[in-house]
Design a protein around this motif. Structure first.
Motif, PDB file in Angstrom:
ATOM      1  N   ALA A  36     -59.616  58.246   0.519  1.00 31.13           N
ATOM      2  CA  ALA A  36     -59.099  57.450  -0.593  1.00 31.13           C
ATOM      3  C   ALA A  36     -59.735  56.065  -0.535  1.00 31.13           C
ATOM      4  CB  ALA A  36     -57.588  57.348  -0.508  1.00 31.13           C
ATOM      5  N   ILE A  37     -60.415  55.665  -1.614  1.00 32.82           N
ATOM      6  CA  ILE A  37     -61.101  54.375  -1.647  1.00 32.82           C
ATOM      7  C   ILE A  37     -60.893  53.708  -3.002  1.00 32.82           C
ATOM      8  CG2 ILE A  37     -62.893  55.012   0.014  1.00 32.82           C
ATOM      9  CD1 ILE A  37     -64.770  55.419  -2.367  1.00 32.82           C
ATOM     10  N   ARG A  38     -61.265  52.447  -3.085  1.00 31.35           N
ATOM     11  CA  ARG A  38     -61.263  51.697  -4.339  1.00 31.35           C
ATOM     12  C   ARG A  38     -62.690  51.242  -4.615  1.00 31.35           C
ATOM     13  NH1 ARG A  38     -56.402  50.451  -1.988  1.00 31.35           N
ATOM     14  NH2 ARG A  38     -54.614  50.622  -3.365  1.00 31.35           N
ATOM     15  N   GLY A  39     -63.141  51.413  -5.859  1.00 31.03           N
ATOM     16  CA  GLY A  39     -64.482  50.963  -6.223  1.00 31.03           C
ATOM     17  C   GLY A  39     -65.554  51.958  -5.819  1.00 31.03           C
ATOM     18  N   LEU A  41     -66.283  59.625 -16.844  1.00 26.97           N
ATOM     19  CA  LEU A  41     -67.157  58.564 -16.356  1.00 26.97           C
ATOM     20  C   LEU A  41     -66.364  57.315 -15.981  1.00 26.97           C
ATOM     21  CD1 LEU A  41     -70.060  58.886 -18.923  1.00 26.97           C
ATOM     22  CD2 LEU A  41     -70.035  59.676 -16.572  1.00 26.97           C
ATOM     23  N   GLN A  42     -66.984  56.448 -15.225  1.00 29.09           N
ATOM     24  CA  GLN A  42     -66.459  55.145 -14.802  1.00 29.09           C
ATOM     25  C   GLN A  42     -65.139  55.254 -14.042  1.00 29.09           C
ATOM     26  OE1 GLN A  42     -66.430  52.782 -18.375  1.00 29.09           O
ATOM     27  NE2 GLN A  42     -68.594  52.282 -18.139  1.00 29.09           N
ATOM     28  N   ILE A  43     -65.070  56.182 -13.097  1.00 29.44           N
ATOM     29  CA  ILE A  43     -63.852  56.297 -12.299  1.00 29.44           C
ATOM     30  C   ILE A  43     -63.779  55.220 -11.220  1.00 29.44           C
ATOM     31  CG2 ILE A  43     -63.636  58.759 -12.721  1.00 29.44           C
ATOM     32  CD1 ILE A  43     -64.634  59.216  -9.842  1.00 29.44           C
ATOM     33  N   GLU A  44     -64.858  54.466 -11.021  1.00 32.68           N
ATOM     34  CA  GLU A  44     -64.819  53.396 -10.014  1.00 32.68           C
ATOM     35  C   GLU A  44     -63.850  52.295 -10.429  1.00 32.68           C
ATOM     36  OE1 GLU A  44     -67.911  52.175 -12.936  1.00 32.68           O
ATOM     37  OE2 GLU A  44     -67.501  54.039 -11.878  1.00 32.68           O
ATOM     38  N   GLU A  45     -63.455  52.258 -11.705  1.00 33.67           N
ATOM     39  CA  GLU A  45     -62.509  51.257 -12.177  1.00 33.67           C
ATOM     40  C   GLU A  45     -61.062  51.696 -11.999  1.00 33.67           C
ATOM     41  OE1 GLU A  45     -63.681  50.443 -16.173  1.00 33.67           O
ATOM     42  OE2 GLU A  45     -65.596  49.582 -15.568  1.00 33.67           O
ATOM     43  N   ASP A  46     -60.821  52.946 -11.570  1.00 29.97           N
ATOM     44  CA  ASP A  46     -59.458  53.429 -11.316  1.00 29.97           C
ATOM     45  C   ASP A  46     -58.863  52.706 -10.121  1.00 29.97           C
ATOM     46  OD1 ASP A  46     -59.883  55.158 -13.369  1.00 29.97           O
ATOM     47  OD2 ASP A  46     -59.811  56.985 -12.159  1.00 29.97           O
ATOM     48  N   ALA A  47     -57.542  52.761 -10.023  1.00 29.21           N
ATOM     49  CA  ALA A  47     -56.859  52.121  -8.900  1.00 29.21           C
ATOM     50  C   ALA A  47     -57.258  52.762  -7.578  1.00 29.21           C
ATOM     51  CB  ALA A  47     -55.351  52.211  -9.088  1.00 29.21           C
ATOM     52  N   LEU A  48     -57.565  54.054  -7.581  1.00 31.11           N
ATOM     53  CA  LEU A  48     -57.890  54.781  -6.359  1.00 31.11           C
ATOM     54  C   LEU A  48     -58.730  55.991  -6.739  1.00 31.11           C
ATOM     55  CD1 LEU A  48     -56.980  54.560  -3.324  1.00 31.11           C
ATOM     56  CD2 LEU A  48     -55.237  56.219  -3.885  1.00 31.11           C
ATOM     57  N   PHE A  56     -60.986  59.449  -4.759  1.00 29.50           N
ATOM     58  CA  PHE A  56     -61.123  60.206  -3.521  1.00 29.50           C
ATOM     59  C   PHE A  56     -62.574  60.638  -3.393  1.00 29.50           C
ATOM     60  CE2 PHE A  56     -56.803  60.490  -4.970  1.00 29.50           C
ATOM     61  CZ  PHE A  56     -56.089  60.177  -3.836  1.00 29.50           C
ATOM     62  N   HIS A  57     -63.162  60.377  -2.232  1.00 29.29           N
ATOM     63  CA  HIS A  57     -64.596  60.521  -2.008  1.00 29.29           C
ATOM     64  C   HIS A  57     -64.843  61.346  -0.753  1.00 29.29           C
ATOM     65  CE1 HIS A  57     -68.765  59.341  -1.448  1.00 29.29           C
ATOM     66  NE2 HIS A  57     -68.462  58.861  -0.266  1.00 29.29           N
ATOM     67  N   CYS A  58     -65.803  62.283  -0.839  1.00 26.56           N
ATOM     68  CA  CYS A  58     -66.169  63.079   0.333  1.00 26.56           C
ATOM     69  C   CYS A  58     -66.995  62.216   1.286  1.00 26.56           C
ATOM     70  CB  CYS A  58     -66.961  64.313  -0.080  1.00 26.56           C
ATOM     71  SG  CYS A  58     -67.390  65.370   1.324  1.00 26.56           S
ATOM     72  N   ARG A  59     -66.654  62.272   2.554  1.00 24.10           N
ATOM     73  CA  ARG A  59     -67.306  61.431   3.570  1.00 24.10           C
ATOM     74  C   ARG A  59     -68.663  61.961   4.008  1.00 24.10           C
ATOM     75  NH1 ARG A  59     -62.110  60.286   7.456  1.00 24.10           N
ATOM     76  NH2 ARG A  59     -60.696  59.826   5.752  1.00 24.10           N
ATOM     77  N   LYS A  60     -68.937  63.234   3.753  1.00 22.15           N
ATOM     78  CA  LYS A  60     -70.198  63.816   4.229  1.00 22.15           C
ATOM     79  C   LYS A  60     -71.373  63.256   3.437  1.00 22.15           C
ATOM     80  CE  LYS A  60     -72.535  68.033   5.251  1.00 22.15           C
ATOM     81  NZ  LYS A  60     -72.834  68.231   6.581  1.00 22.15           N
ATOM     82  N   PHE A  61     -72.388  62.820   4.149  1.00 19.60           N
ATOM     83  CA  PHE A  61     -73.574  62.241   3.524  1.00 19.60           C
ATOM     84  C   PHE A  61     -74.262  63.290   2.650  1.00 19.60           C
ATOM     85  CE2 PHE A  61     -78.083  61.189   3.453  1.00 19.60           C
ATOM     86  CZ  PHE A  61     -78.027  59.909   2.948  1.00 19.60           C
ATOM     87  N   GLY A  62     -74.542  62.928   1.414  1.00 21.27           N
ATOM     88  CA  GLY A  62     -75.233  63.821   0.509  1.00 21.27           C
ATOM     89  C   GLY A  62     -74.348  64.719  -0.323  1.00 21.27           C
ATOM     90  N   CYS A 110     -71.577  63.816  -2.308  1.00 21.13           N
ATOM     91  CA  CYS A 110     -71.359  63.127  -3.590  1.00 21.13           C
ATOM     92  C   CYS A 110     -70.220  63.721  -4.403  1.00 21.13           C
ATOM     93  CB  CYS A 110     -72.630  63.111  -4.440  1.00 21.13           C
ATOM     94  SG  CYS A 110     -74.001  62.286  -3.634  1.00 21.13           S
ATOM     95  N   TYR A 111     -69.184  64.256  -3.758  1.00 23.81           N
ATOM     96  CA  TYR A 111     -68.025  64.758  -4.499  1.00 23.81           C
ATOM     97  C   TYR A 111     -67.012  63.629  -4.626  1.00 23.81           C
ATOM     98  CZ  TYR A 111     -64.241  67.665  -6.123  1.00 23.81           C
ATOM     99  OH  TYR A 111     -63.236  68.209  -6.881  1.00 23.81           O
ATOM    100  N   ASP A 112     -66.656  63.283  -5.868  1.00 27.66           N
ATOM    101  CA  ASP A 112     -65.678  62.239  -6.148  1.00 27.66           C
ATOM    102  C   ASP A 112     -64.598  62.815  -7.051  1.00 27.66           C
ATOM    103  OD1 ASP A 112     -67.118  60.142  -4.794  1.00 27.66           O
ATOM    104  OD2 ASP A 112     -68.544  60.237  -6.443  1.00 27.66           O
ATOM    105  N   LEU A 113     -63.352  62.488  -6.751  1.00 25.48           N
ATOM    106  CA  LEU A 113     -62.196  62.987  -7.497  1.00 25.48           C
ATOM    107  C   LEU A 113     -61.427  61.811  -8.071  1.00 25.48           C
ATOM    108  CD1 LEU A 113     -60.559  65.662  -8.051  1.00 25.48           C
ATOM    109  CD2 LEU A 113     -59.217  65.048  -6.044  1.00 25.48           C
ATOM    110  N   CYS A 114     -61.168  61.829  -9.400  1.00 26.28           N
ATOM    111  CA  CYS A 114     -60.434  60.728 -10.018  1.00 26.28           C
ATOM    112  C   CYS A 114     -58.945  60.897  -9.756  1.00 26.28           C
ATOM    113  CB  CYS A 114     -60.729  60.641 -11.508  1.00 26.28           C
ATOM    114  SG  CYS A 114     -60.052  61.949 -12.521  1.00 26.28           S
ATOM    115  N   LEU A 115     -58.206  59.843  -9.968  1.00 22.58           N
ATOM    116  CA  LEU A 115     -56.774  59.822  -9.704  1.00 22.58           C
ATOM    117  C   LEU A 115     -56.015  60.782 -10.614  1.00 22.58           C
ATOM    118  CD1 LEU A 115     -54.864  58.371  -7.835  1.00 22.58           C
ATOM    119  CD2 LEU A 115     -54.623  56.587  -9.526  1.00 22.58           C
ATOM    120  N   THR A 116     -56.453  60.930 -11.837  1.00 21.06           N
ATOM    121  CA  THR A 116     -55.780  61.824 -12.775  1.00 21.06           C
ATOM    122  C   THR A 116     -55.949  63.279 -12.360  1.00 21.06           C
ATOM    123  OG1 THR A 116     -56.269  60.223 -14.500  1.00 21.06           O
ATOM    124  CG2 THR A 116     -55.534  62.372 -15.219  1.00 21.06           C
ATOM    125  N   CYS A 117     -57.125  63.665 -11.908  1.00 19.69           N
ATOM    126  CA  CYS A 117     -57.344  65.037 -11.438  1.00 19.69           C
ATOM    127  C   CYS A 117     -56.570  65.302 -10.151  1.00 19.69           C
ATOM    128  CB  CYS A 117     -58.829  65.298 -11.233  1.00 19.69           C
ATOM    129  SG  CYS A 117     -59.741  65.427 -12.774  1.00 19.69           S
TER     130      CYS A 117
END
Length: 143
Positions: A67-70, A94-101, A103-109, A111-118
């Motif tokens: 869980a990260i911001r930005g 698009l532009q989920i970096e502006e959400d309050a939170l 979720f990002h996969c830690r494994k290098f390469g 690139c899976y990102d999950l928005c707060l609504t999903c």
């Protein structure tokens, strides 16, 4: 015993006996077993209120999402810029970096990102279609 102090706290074995079935029920009811993990526990100390925590797993089996911001710092370093926009890997918003939170996969390469609504939809066993989820407000489980 002091009047008004409330009942004495439950022993640890009784707390586990009460909370473990809730965790098991959440695991059994989950339609996406690898995606959402439900943890039920109480904190040590004065406040013994039960806590429910949701953890989200990477669908590519890389472990739990962070869980990260930005924008994640690894993206900034890799692209050598801070002007990046992220898209949700689950719904494509698009532009989920502006959400309050997010979720990002830690494994290098990965690139899976999950928005707060999903994430809210995964917790509530909902599948969002089209623009419906873009009109929703802040998920209630975060409050």
């Amino acid at each position: 015993q002091v009047l008004g102090a409330g009942p004495p706290p439950l022993p640890a074995t009784a707390r586990r006996a009460l909370l473990d079935p809730f965790g098991e029920l959440g695991r059994l009811r989950s339609r996406r077993r690898g995606r959402v993990v439900v943890l039920c526990y109480t904190r040590a100390g004065g406040n013994r209120a039960p806590v429910v925590r949701f953890e989200f797993g990477c669908p590519r089996r890389h472990g739990l999402l962070q869980a990260i911001r930005g924008v994640p710092s690894c993206y900034k370093i890799r692209h050598d810029t801070e002007d990046l926009t992220l898209a949700c890997s689950h719904c494509g918003r698009l532009q989920i970096e502006e959400d309050a939170l997010i979720f990002h996969c830690r494994k290098f390469g990965c690139c899976y990102d999950l928005c707060l609504t999903c994430a809210d939809g995964l917790v509530r066993h909902r599948h969002f279609a089209g623009q419906y989820h873009l009109e929703r407000g802040r998920p209630t489980w975060l409050s």
